[in-house]
Scaffold this active site. Structure first.
Site, PDB file in Angstrom:
ATOM      1  N   SER A 103      14.333  50.493  39.980  1.00  0.00           N
ATOM      2  CA  SER A 103      14.416  50.055  41.353  1.00  0.00           C
ATOM      3  C   SER A 103      14.207  48.327  41.454  1.00  0.00           C
ATOM      4  CB  SER A 103      13.408  50.651  42.273  1.00  0.00           C
ATOM      5  OG  SER A 103      13.922  50.523  43.634  1.00  0.00           O
ATOM      6  N   ASP A 243      17.908  46.078  46.760  1.00  0.00           N
ATOM      7  CA  ASP A 243      17.258  45.939  45.350  1.00  0.00           C
ATOM      8  C   ASP A 243      18.192  46.487  44.339  1.00  0.00           C
ATOM      9  OD1 ASP A 243      17.009  48.631  46.207  1.00  0.00           O
ATOM     10  OD2 ASP A 243      15.031  48.855  45.511  1.00  0.00           O
ATOM     11  N   ASP A 245      18.515  49.259  42.771  1.00  0.00           N
ATOM     12  CA  ASP A 245      19.086  50.460  42.454  1.00  0.00           C
ATOM     13  C   ASP A 245      19.539  50.717  44.168  1.00  0.00           C
ATOM     14  OD1 ASP A 245      16.636  51.218  43.683  1.00  0.00           O
ATOM     15  OD2 ASP A 245      16.473  53.232  43.086  1.00  0.00           O
ATOM     16  N   ASP A 247      18.472  51.395  47.281  1.00  0.00           N
ATOM     17  CA  ASP A 247      17.606  52.391  47.913  1.00  0.00           C
ATOM     18  C   ASP A 247      16.973  51.505  49.015  1.00  0.00           C
ATOM     19  OD1 ASP A 247      15.536  51.685  46.638  1.00  0.00           O
ATOM     20  OD2 ASP A 247      14.912  53.629  46.216  1.00  0.00           O
TER      21      ASP A 247
END
Length: 450
Positions: A103, A243, A245, A247
């Site tokens: 992440s 960010d 990834d 999410d």
């Protein structure tokens, strides 16, 4: 307490804490737990994807080997966002999905995150079952051979299916709003231009050229400084930062001010409520949301339900009670009418939709939202888990809360990774807030300080 799994899967420094050997074990043991209830003769199907870190392929190949060794068919998605994988697991009727990503963490870290057939993160109980197999002395899991082994199929077309899904949630072109988008050199980098162009957005991008080493490097949702400057420089109406990834989504208003998840949820939630679409007139957040968020909602006649820290707990609360909007101050926003997990690109587009529908700038939409000043001190302690056993600490918290008289709040909680007790307070002025924190910190240090 779980040994390997944290609030967002298994994480560590790639090739040191999180090794290929560990990835193989997670693939083998996790794959077995997630698919063991398949009927005889039915082959389990698991989707695997990753972000742009240099360690991603190393861990991916090891993880896939583990999955294949228990007879699982693997669909290899390639680089895609975490919410993209979550969607595809459901859309393809897969038994599970695994995303390799850390992440917003720096490039040296990586992580392995499992999703069930519903596209949701695993329960604590299921993660505990996987951990027991990892720590077992022997390996008694099935070892098929020949036709019983799993196979790998390329599924890179999954990205297009995911982008079409997001586009279908936007009812009209989002023209007329100039946007700067920061891809954090992460999993959204190759997707942003395709999606936002198809939605009719006037946009420019920064940090969308990953090289394996530059993910989250002074960019993205946790480092918006350069995006803030770029929005002002270009005279844009909005900035969006994802960010690694994707999410999470953090926004920037037309004046270059950062707009966090609390503020984004307030804007979207107020609009939904005005049109009778916010279920139970409630937004779910964690205990980390600013008191100003709750106060702003109350002015609108709306409610705020809070959970412990972690978007999975927000998601669980939403499903349990039928709410359709929730998230975290950090930028995870769950719009469950469309998706069951936080999705940065989806959030950004729907924030733009509110701006277009209302004809208002982001700063105008937030004029009634006033953050409460916050004070936070991390206190090194001997045993962070035992703090509630110290009556003087409980007493001083109660005294401070009484003095606040409903115009502030206190949050004391142990750090998830360090021997620290986090003492946080919010109040009407910074001076009062710092004084509240100081009163509590002094007692904590006396009772259990190192």
């Amino acid at each position: 307490m779980l040994k390997y799994f944290g609030t967002d899967g298994v994480r560590g420094v790639a090739n040191q804490g999180l090794t290929p050997e560990m990835a193989f074990k997670l693939g083998r043991d996790g794959g077995y737990v997630l698919t063991k209830n398949k009927k005889d003769g039915e082959q389990a199907k698991v989707l695997v994807s990753r972000d742009t870190r240099i360690s991603g392929q190393m861990l991916e190949y090891a993880l896939i080997s583990g999955l294949l060794s228990v007879g699982i068919e693997v669909l290899e998605v390639g680089v895609i966002t975490t919410p993209g994988l979550s969607y595809l697991v459901r859309a393809q009727g897969a038994d599970a999905g695994v995303q390799i990503s850390a992440s917003h963490n720096p490039v040296e870290d990586n992580g392995i995150k499992f999703f069930g057939s519903d596209g949701l993160k695993l329960s604590d109980e299921m993660e505990e079952e996987i951990e027991k197999l990892i720590d077992a002395k022997g390996d008694n899991l099935p070892r098929p051979s020949a036709e019983g082994l799993g196979t790998v199929t390329d599924f890179h077309e999954g990205s297009a299916k995911y982008l079409q899904f997001i586009e279908n949630t936007i009812p009209e072109d989002l023209d007329g709003i100039k946007v700067v988008i920061d891809g954090a050199n992460g999993a959204s980098s190759a997707l942003i231009s395709r999606l936002f162009a198809d939605c009719g957005v006037d946009f420019t991008t920064i940090y969308t050229h990953p090289n394996g080493l530059n993910i989250n490097d002074h960019c993205g949702a946790t480092h918006t400084e350069n995006l803030q400057k770029e929005v002002v420089k270009q005279g844009a109406q909005l900035g969006l930062a994802f960010d690694g990834d994707a999410d999470r989504c953090i926004a920037v208003d037309e004046n270059g001010n950062e707009v966090d998840g609390d503020h984004i949820m307030y804007v979207i939630g107020s609009y939904l409520a005005e049109h009778g679409r916010l279920k139970k007139d409630t937004i779910v957040t964690t205990v980390m949301s600013n008191l100003g968020f709750t106060k702003a909602l109350e002015k609108e006649g709306l409610k705020n339900v809070r959970t412990q820290v972690g978007d999975r707990y927000v998601s669980e609360e939403m499903r349990a009670h039928g709410y359709n909007l929730g998230g975290e101050q950090s930028g995870h926003v769950i719009m469950s009418d469309y998706h069951n997990t936080g999705d940065g690109m989806l959030t950004g587009l729907h924030l733009m939709l509110v701006m277009k529908k209302t004809g208002k700038s982001l700063s105008e939409l937030l004029k009634d939202f006033k953050d409460y000043p916050q004070g936070l001190v991390n206190v090194p302690v001997k045993d962070k888990k035992s703090w509630k056993e110290h009556q003087p600490i409980l007493d001083v918290i109660a005294e401070v809360e009484k003095d606040m008289n409903g115009n502030g709040r206190v949050l004391v909680r142990p750090s998830g990774t360090q021997d620290l007790l986090r003492v946080m307070a919010e109040g009407p002025t910074q001076e009062e807030t710092d004084a509240y924190v100081d009163r509590i910190v002094k007692v904590v240090e006396k009772e259990m300080g190192k």
